[in-house]
Design a protein around this motif. Structure first.
Motif, PDB file in Angstrom:
ATOM      1  N   UNK A 171       0.849  -1.193   0.000  1.00  0.00           N
ATOM      2  CA  UNK A 171       0.000   0.000   0.000  1.00  0.00           C
ATOM      3  C   UNK A 171       0.886   1.245   0.000  1.00  0.00           C
ATOM      4  N   UNK A 172       0.524   2.230  -0.820  1.00  0.00           N
ATOM      5  CA  UNK A 172       1.141   3.556  -0.746  1.00  0.00           C
ATOM      6  C   UNK A 172       0.195   4.411   0.089  1.00  0.00           C
ATOM      7  N   UNK A 173       0.580   4.692   1.331  1.00  0.00           N
ATOM      8  CA  UNK A 173      -0.290   5.353   2.299  1.00  0.00           C
ATOM      9  C   UNK A 173      -0.053   6.858   2.285  1.00  0.00           C
ATOM     10  N   UNK A 174      -1.106   7.614   2.018  1.00  0.00           N
ATOM     11  CA  UNK A 174      -1.006   9.062   1.858  1.00  0.00           C
ATOM     12  C   UNK A 174      -2.094   9.767   2.649  1.00  0.00           C
ATOM     13  N   UNK A 175      -1.822  10.992   3.052  1.00  0.00           N
ATOM     14  CA  UNK A 175      -2.894  11.801   3.638  1.00  0.00           C
ATOM     15  C   UNK A 175      -3.970  12.047   2.600  1.00  0.00           C
ATOM     16  N   UNK A 176      -3.538  12.478   1.416  1.00  0.00           N
ATOM     17  CA  UNK A 176      -4.459  12.756   0.318  1.00  0.00           C
ATOM     18  C   UNK A 176      -4.805  14.224   0.214  1.00  0.00           C
ATOM     19  N   UNK A 177      -5.321  14.602  -0.946  1.00  0.00           N
ATOM     20  CA  UNK A 177      -5.718  15.982  -1.212  1.00  0.00           C
ATOM     21  C   UNK A 177      -7.211  16.162  -0.984  1.00  0.00           C
ATOM     22  N   UNK A 178      -7.575  17.340  -0.547  1.00  0.00           N
ATOM     23  CA  UNK A 178      -8.987  17.646  -0.331  1.00  0.00           C
ATOM     24  C   UNK A 178      -9.727  17.688  -1.659  1.00  0.00           C
ATOM     25  N   UNK A 179     -10.997  17.305  -1.670  1.00  0.00           N
ATOM     26  CA  UNK A 179     -11.787  17.432  -2.896  1.00  0.00           C
ATOM     27  C   UNK A 179     -11.829  18.886  -3.360  1.00  0.00           C
ATOM     28  N   UNK A 180     -11.950  19.087  -4.655  1.00  0.00           N
ATOM     29  CA  UNK A 180     -11.973  20.439  -5.210  1.00  0.00           C
ATOM     30  C   UNK A 180     -13.120  21.239  -4.607  1.00  0.00           C
ATOM     31  N   UNK A 181     -12.819  22.457  -4.210  1.00  0.00           N
ATOM     32  CA  UNK A 181     -13.842  23.330  -3.647  1.00  0.00           C
ATOM     33  C   UNK A 181     -13.986  23.253  -2.145  1.00  0.00           C
ATOM     34  N   UNK A 182     -13.291  22.341  -1.495  1.00  0.00           N
ATOM     35  CA  UNK A 182     -13.419  22.188  -0.046  1.00  0.00           C
ATOM     36  C   UNK A 182     -12.628  23.259   0.697  1.00  0.00           C
ATOM     37  N   UNK A 183     -11.616  23.831   0.046  1.00  0.00           N
ATOM     38  CA  UNK A 183     -10.858  24.915   0.666  1.00  0.00           C
ATOM     39  C   UNK A 183      -9.800  24.458   1.638  1.00  0.00           C
ATOM     40  N   UNK A 184      -9.229  23.301   1.400  1.00  0.00           N
ATOM     41  CA  UNK A 184      -8.159  22.811   2.266  1.00  0.00           C
ATOM     42  C   UNK A 184      -8.522  21.490   2.905  1.00  0.00           C
ATOM     43  N   UNK A 185      -7.498  20.785   3.350  1.00  0.00           N
ATOM     44  CA  UNK A 185      -7.695  19.460   3.935  1.00  0.00           C
ATOM     45  C   UNK A 185      -8.318  19.545   5.321  1.00  0.00           C
ATOM     46  N   UNK A 186      -9.332  18.716   5.543  1.00  0.00           N
ATOM     47  CA  UNK A 186      -9.926  18.569   6.873  1.00  0.00           C
ATOM     48  C   UNK A 186     -10.077  17.077   7.149  1.00  0.00           C
ATOM     49  N   UNK A 187      -9.530  16.585   8.251  1.00  0.00           N
ATOM     50  CA  UNK A 187      -9.649  15.168   8.552  1.00  0.00           C
ATOM     51  C   UNK A 187     -11.105  14.738   8.705  1.00  0.00           C
ATOM     52  N   UNK A 188     -11.412  13.527   8.263  1.00  0.00           N
ATOM     53  CA  UNK A 188     -12.729  12.945   8.486  1.00  0.00           C
ATOM     54  C   UNK A 188     -12.912  12.759   9.995  1.00  0.00           C
TER      55      UNK A 188
END
Length: 306
Positions: A111-128
């Motif tokens: 597995x390549x484990x990544x934080x990931x990018x926020x969906x477009x329009x969300x305005x930045x990463x927010x953890x689930x």
């Protein structure tokens, strides 16, 4: 008057390095035509026996099923070792664990484990709220589930969301300490960027392999635009190399292959033994660069008789 090449940088007409290993990154296709292009790329590169091939995961988990289908097909229909990208975005721990379990059940051990990018329009990463907050948490969770081989991302010029380069390096250390097997870098073009980064990596006590990510440039304007988002520096001299080639794709390919090849051979002279190529689902440049690096399909040794 041109300056002489530094003694530690090999000329093009130098012996082929020995013992070089490679890996390749693909992205899941959106259409039937793109599916065929991807599969042509996979089959072209398969004879080179890469250490592994990885398949990306779209922002917000947008390609979850397509990523899974692509990884599973590679496992079923080739001799390649596939690695599935998995991110923290848009899913609970239970949902991510379920995806990882499906991979394990289908024989996917990497597995390549990544934080990931926020969906477009969300305005930045927010953890689930019920998810793995960051990549180090995801690595730890995957290791609790099964003994996966885990690769993580490293950023020679720091992740664009990191408040400082030291914070980003500390985060890489957390991912390694959580159980990651190796790190793969964001692409870079100046080899000194990787060299300086590795000095800091070693000083931080990180001893797992940190594999340089190599991006052969097929569209210079697109790379400049994307690099502004991901925090990678595009040296001004690259613009000069690609100047005037917007309508000359064949020459662009030659320039791109030469640039990436020199980058790899210089790093190989430093002792780097593994390169990870971002193929963009095109095999031609990666295949040519691998050939120059001595990574080739086994020769047919059968003796032809009259």
């Amino acid at each position: 008057m041109s300056l002489p090449r530094p003694l530690d940088e090999p000329a093009i007409a130098a012996p082929v390095p020995s013992g070089i290993k490679v890996s390749f990154e693909f992205f899941p296709p959106k259409t039937e035509k793109m599916q065929q292009s991807l599969w042509d790329c996979v089959k072209r590169l398969e004879p080179l026996a890469p250490r592994f091939v990885s398949v990306t995961y779209g922002a917000g988990g947008s390609t979850r099923e397509r990523t899974h289908e692509t990884v599973a097909r590679i496992r079923r229909e080739t001799n390649l070792e596939p690695a599935a990208h998995l991110t923290c975005v848009g899913a609970s721990k239970a949902e991510i664990d379920e995806v990882a379990q499906r991979y394990w059940d289908e024989g996917i051990r990497h597995i390549v484990a990544l934080r990931g990018d926020a969906p477009e329009g969300q305005g930045g990463y927010r953890p689930h709220p019920d998810g793995y907050a960051y990549a180090a948490d995801l690595v730890e969770g995957l290791k609790r589930l099964h003994d996966f081989e885990i690769s993580v991302a490293a950023y020679p010029e720091a992740h664009p969301d990191a408040p400082s380069a030291q914070f980003d390096l500390d985060n890489l250390k957390r991912k390694i300490d959580a159980g990651a097997t190796r790190a793969i870098t964001q692409y870079f073009f100046d080899v000194d960027v990787y060299r300086r980064f590795m000095d800091r990596v070693l000083a931080a006590g990180i001893t797992v392999p940190v594999v340089p990510g190599i991006l052969p440039v097929t569209n210079f304007a697109q790379v400049v635009k994307f690099s502004k988002v991901c925090g990678a520096t595009v040296p001004s001299w690259m613009g000069t190399l690609f100047e005037g080639l917007d309508d000359d794709p064949e020459t662009r390919k030659l320039v791109a292959a030469t640039l990436a090849m020199e980058q790899c051979r210089t790093l190989a002279a430093d002792g780097v033994e593994h390169f990870h190529f971002y193929t963009l689902n095109r095999a031609d440049l990666a295949f040519a660069i691998c050939h120059i690096l001595g990574v080739r399909a086994p020769r047919d040794t059968a003796v032809q008789t009259a």
